[in-house]
Write a protein that holds these residues in place. Structure first.
Motif, PDB file in Angstrom:
ATOM      1  N   LEU A  82       4.300  15.773  11.580  1.00 48.33           N
ATOM      2  CA  LEU A  82       4.190  15.333  10.193  1.00 48.33           C
ATOM      3  C   LEU A  82       5.104  16.117   9.257  1.00 48.33           C
ATOM      4  O   LEU A  82       5.481  15.609   8.195  1.00 48.33           O
ATOM      5  CB  LEU A  82       2.738  15.413   9.718  1.00 48.33           C
ATOM      6  CG  LEU A  82       1.780  14.416  10.371  1.00 48.33           C
ATOM      7  CD1 LEU A  82       0.359  14.642   9.870  1.00 48.33           C
ATOM      8  CD2 LEU A  82       2.217  12.981  10.140  1.00 48.33           C
ATOM      9  N   ASP A  83       5.479  17.320   9.635  1.00 43.14           N
ATOM     10  CA  ASP A  83       6.384  18.114   8.804  1.00 43.14           C
ATOM     11  C   ASP A  83       7.815  17.591   8.852  1.00 43.14           C
ATOM     12  O   ASP A  83       8.633  17.943   8.011  1.00 43.14           O
ATOM     13  CB  ASP A  83       6.386  19.581   9.241  1.00 43.14           C
ATOM     14  CG  ASP A  83       5.085  20.286   8.901  1.00 43.14           C
ATOM     15  OD1 ASP A  83       4.407  19.862   7.950  1.00 43.14           O
ATOM     16  OD2 ASP A  83       4.753  21.265   9.592  1.00 43.14           O
ATOM     17  N   ARG A  84       8.132  16.772   9.847  1.00 38.41           N
ATOM     18  CA  ARG A  84       9.516  16.333  10.041  1.00 38.41           C
ATOM     19  C   ARG A  84       9.728  14.835   9.956  1.00 38.41           C
ATOM     20  O   ARG A  84      10.866  14.380   9.878  1.00 38.41           O
ATOM     21  CB  ARG A  84      10.011  16.807  11.406  1.00 38.41           C
ATOM     22  CG  ARG A  84      10.049  18.303  11.520  1.00 38.41           C
ATOM     23  CD  ARG A  84      10.477  18.711  12.896  1.00 38.41           C
ATOM     24  NE  ARG A  84      10.618  20.162  12.942  1.00 38.41           N
ATOM     25  CZ  ARG A  84      11.216  20.802  13.907  1.00 38.41           C
ATOM     26  NH1 ARG A  84      11.742  20.138  14.907  1.00 38.41           N
ATOM     27  NH2 ARG A  84      11.286  22.111  13.888  1.00 38.41           N
ATOM     28  N   VAL A  85       8.682  14.042   9.975  1.00 35.29           N
ATOM     29  CA  VAL A  85       8.840  12.593  10.054  1.00 35.29           C
ATOM     30  C   VAL A  85       9.240  11.990   8.708  1.00 35.29           C
ATOM     31  O   VAL A  85       8.792  12.430   7.652  1.00 35.29           O
ATOM     32  CB  VAL A  85       7.546  11.925  10.591  1.00 35.29           C
ATOM     33  CG1 VAL A  85       6.416  12.001   9.575  1.00 35.29           C
ATOM     34  CG2 VAL A  85       7.811  10.494  11.020  1.00 35.29           C
ATOM     35  N   ASP A  86      10.084  10.989   8.778  1.00 35.28           N
ATOM     36  CA  ASP A  86      10.476  10.206   7.619  1.00 35.28           C
ATOM     37  C   ASP A  86       9.300   9.297   7.236  1.00 35.28           C
ATOM     38  O   ASP A  86       8.637   8.715   8.100  1.00 35.28           O
ATOM     39  CB  ASP A  86      11.701   9.358   7.993  1.00 35.28           C
ATOM     40  CG  ASP A  86      12.041   8.343   6.937  1.00 35.28           C
ATOM     41  OD1 ASP A  86      12.621   8.742   5.911  1.00 35.28           O
ATOM     42  OD2 ASP A  86      11.718   7.157   7.131  1.00 35.28           O
ATOM     43  N   GLY A  87       9.039   9.182   5.945  1.00 32.97           N
ATOM     44  CA  GLY A  87       7.898   8.406   5.470  1.00 32.97           C
ATOM     45  C   GLY A  87       7.905   6.959   5.921  1.00 32.97           C
ATOM     46  O   GLY A  87       6.865   6.407   6.286  1.00 32.97           O
ATOM     47  N   GLN A  88       9.066   6.315   5.903  1.00 34.88           N
ATOM     48  CA  GLN A  88       9.140   4.912   6.315  1.00 34.88           C
ATOM     49  C   GLN A  88       8.887   4.768   7.813  1.00 34.88           C
ATOM     50  O   GLN A  88       8.197   3.852   8.239  1.00 34.88           O
ATOM     51  CB  GLN A  88      10.501   4.308   5.941  1.00 34.88           C
ATOM     52  CG  GLN A  88      10.613   2.824   6.233  1.00 34.88           C
ATOM     53  CD  GLN A  88       9.546   1.986   5.526  1.00 34.88           C
ATOM     54  OE1 GLN A  88       9.172   2.250   4.390  1.00 34.88           O
ATOM     55  NE2 GLN A  88       9.045   0.987   6.206  1.00 34.88           N
ATOM     56  N   GLN A  89       9.421   5.685   8.602  1.00 32.86           N
ATOM     57  CA  GLN A  89       9.157   5.644  10.045  1.00 32.86           C
ATOM     58  C   GLN A  89       7.678   5.850  10.321  1.00 32.86           C
ATOM     59  O   GLN A  89       7.110   5.197  11.196  1.00 32.86           O
ATOM     60  CB  GLN A  89       9.973   6.705  10.780  1.00 32.86           C
ATOM     61  CG  GLN A  89      11.312   6.233  11.233  1.00 32.86           C
ATOM     62  CD  GLN A  89      11.960   7.241  12.156  1.00 32.86           C
ATOM     63  OE1 GLN A  89      12.037   8.427  11.848  1.00 32.86           O
ATOM     64  NE2 GLN A  89      12.435   6.780  13.286  1.00 32.86           N
ATOM     65  N   LEU A  90       7.062   6.762   9.605  1.00 33.76           N
ATOM     66  CA  LEU A  90       5.621   7.000   9.774  1.00 33.76           C
ATOM     67  C   LEU A  90       4.846   5.737   9.474  1.00 33.76           C
ATOM     68  O   LEU A  90       3.961   5.347  10.236  1.00 33.76           O
ATOM     69  CB  LEU A  90       5.161   8.151   8.878  1.00 33.76           C
ATOM     70  CG  LEU A  90       3.661   8.450   8.910  1.00 33.76           C
ATOM     71  CD1 LEU A  90       3.197   8.824  10.309  1.00 33.76           C
ATOM     72  CD2 LEU A  90       3.329   9.545   7.906  1.00 33.76           C
ATOM     73  N   ARG A  91       5.171   5.071   8.373  1.00 34.61           N
ATOM     74  CA  ARG A  91       4.486   3.826   8.008  1.00 34.61           C
ATOM     75  C   ARG A  91       4.632   2.774   9.114  1.00 34.61           C
ATOM     76  O   ARG A  91       3.667   2.134   9.518  1.00 34.61           O
ATOM     77  CB  ARG A  91       5.037   3.284   6.698  1.00 34.61           C
ATOM     78  CG  ARG A  91       4.398   1.959   6.249  1.00 34.61           C
ATOM     79  CD  ARG A  91       5.066   1.413   5.012  1.00 34.61           C
ATOM     80  NE  ARG A  91       4.883   2.274   3.862  1.00 34.61           N
ATOM     81  CZ  ARG A  91       3.824   2.248   3.064  1.00 34.61           C
ATOM     82  NH1 ARG A  91       2.836   1.412   3.305  1.00 34.61           N
ATOM     83  NH2 ARG A  91       3.758   3.063   2.030  1.00 34.61           N
ATOM     84  N   GLU A  92       5.847   2.614   9.622  1.00 33.14           N
ATOM     85  CA  GLU A  92       6.103   1.617  10.662  1.00 33.14           C
ATOM     86  C   GLU A  92       5.343   1.935  11.944  1.00 33.14           C
ATOM     87  O   GLU A  92       4.735   1.049  12.554  1.00 33.14           O
ATOM     88  CB  GLU A  92       7.605   1.510  10.936  1.00 33.14           C
ATOM     89  CG  GLU A  92       8.372   0.887   9.798  1.00 33.14           C
ATOM     90  CD  GLU A  92       9.882   1.001   9.963  1.00 33.14           C
ATOM     91  OE1 GLU A  92      10.355   1.430  11.049  1.00 33.14           O
ATOM     92  OE2 GLU A  92      10.593   0.662   9.004  1.00 33.14           O
ATOM     93  N   LEU A  93       5.379   3.193  12.361  1.00 32.74           N
ATOM     94  CA  LEU A  93       4.690   3.582  13.594  1.00 32.74           C
ATOM     95  C   LEU A  93       3.175   3.490  13.440  1.00 32.74           C
ATOM     96  O   LEU A  93       2.475   3.085  14.379  1.00 32.74           O
ATOM     97  CB  LEU A  93       5.103   4.988  14.017  1.00 32.74           C
ATOM     98  CG  LEU A  93       6.524   5.116  14.545  1.00 32.74           C
ATOM     99  CD1 LEU A  93       6.922   6.578  14.652  1.00 32.74           C
ATOM    100  CD2 LEU A  93       6.666   4.419  15.885  1.00 32.74           C
ATOM    101  N   LEU A  94       2.666   3.855  12.290  1.00 33.22           N
ATOM    102  CA  LEU A  94       1.227   3.762  12.044  1.00 33.22           C
ATOM    103  C   LEU A  94       0.783   2.306  12.076  1.00 33.22           C
ATOM    104  O   LEU A  94      -0.240   1.965  12.672  1.00 33.22           O
ATOM    105  CB  LEU A  94       0.883   4.405  10.695  1.00 33.22           C
ATOM    106  CG  LEU A  94      -0.599   4.524  10.377  1.00 33.22           C
ATOM    107  CD1 LEU A  94      -1.272   5.534  11.304  1.00 33.22           C
ATOM    108  CD2 LEU A  94      -0.789   4.946   8.926  1.00 33.22           C
ATOM    109  N   THR A  95       1.574   1.430  11.465  1.00 33.29           N
ATOM    110  CA  THR A  95       1.254  -0.001  11.468  1.00 33.29           C
ATOM    111  C   THR A  95       1.290  -0.563  12.882  1.00 33.29           C
ATOM    112  O   THR A  95       0.404  -1.327  13.278  1.00 33.29           O
ATOM    113  CB  THR A  95       2.216  -0.767  10.551  1.00 33.29           C
ATOM    114  OG1 THR A  95       2.098  -0.252   9.220  1.00 33.29           O
ATOM    115  CG2 THR A  95       1.915  -2.260  10.543  1.00 33.29           C
ATOM    116  N   GLU A  96       2.292  -0.184  13.653  1.00 32.62           N
ATOM    117  CA  GLU A  96       2.385  -0.644  15.038  1.00 32.62           C
ATOM    118  C   GLU A  96       1.194  -0.151  15.853  1.00 32.62           C
ATOM    119  O   GLU A  96       0.620  -0.891  16.657  1.00 32.62           O
ATOM    120  CB  GLU A  96       3.696  -0.185  15.683  1.00 32.62           C
ATOM    121  CG  GLU A  96       3.818  -0.516  17.159  1.00 32.62           C
ATOM    122  CD  GLU A  96       3.788  -2.003  17.479  1.00 32.62           C
ATOM    123  OE1 GLU A  96       3.480  -2.339  18.642  1.00 32.62           O
ATOM    124  OE2 GLU A  96       4.049  -2.833  16.590  1.00 32.62           O
TER     125      GLU A  96
END
Length: 108
Positions: A82-96
């Motif tokens: 979580l300290d390194r992830v891009d916010g948009q990538q996090l959103r996409e992966l969480l949704t998936e």
């Protein structure tokens, strides 16, 4: 940089998501099934579900935000720093991850 609270806020945008626990750690669930878990193990990270091909691609890209441990070898899940992830990538992966665990009636 993301926090667990931000993960919860993103998860709240997805239908029937509830904050819960899973293996005695903070988690998000949909219809009683966990789709995100904050690990308290030494390596930390957020566990999210994905396809094996997507996991391989994320790891091959060399982005330090994504990693795995031997425990997850051969399993369709990725660990997210979580300290390194891009916010948009996090959103996409969480949704998936949510889509993989949500009942069909919720997935459009």
């Amino acid at each position: 940089m993301a926090t667990w609270e931000e993960v919860v806020a993103l998860g709240a945008e997805l239908p029937e998501t509830e904050e819960s626990t899973w293996y005695r750690t903070p988690a998000l669930k949909v219809a009683g099934k966990g789709f995100a878990r904050l690990r308290t193990e030494a390596e930390g990270g957020l566990v999210l579900f994905c396809g094996l091909d997507e996991k391989a691609a994320l790891l091959a890209a060399g982005d330090p935000a994504f990693f795995t441990t031997p425990h997850y070898d051969g399993h369709g899940s990725i660990l997210v720093d979580l300290d390194r992830v891009d916010g948009q990538q996090l959103r996409e992966l969480l949704t998936e991850s949510w889509r993989r665990k949500a009942p069909r009636r919720l997935v459009s």
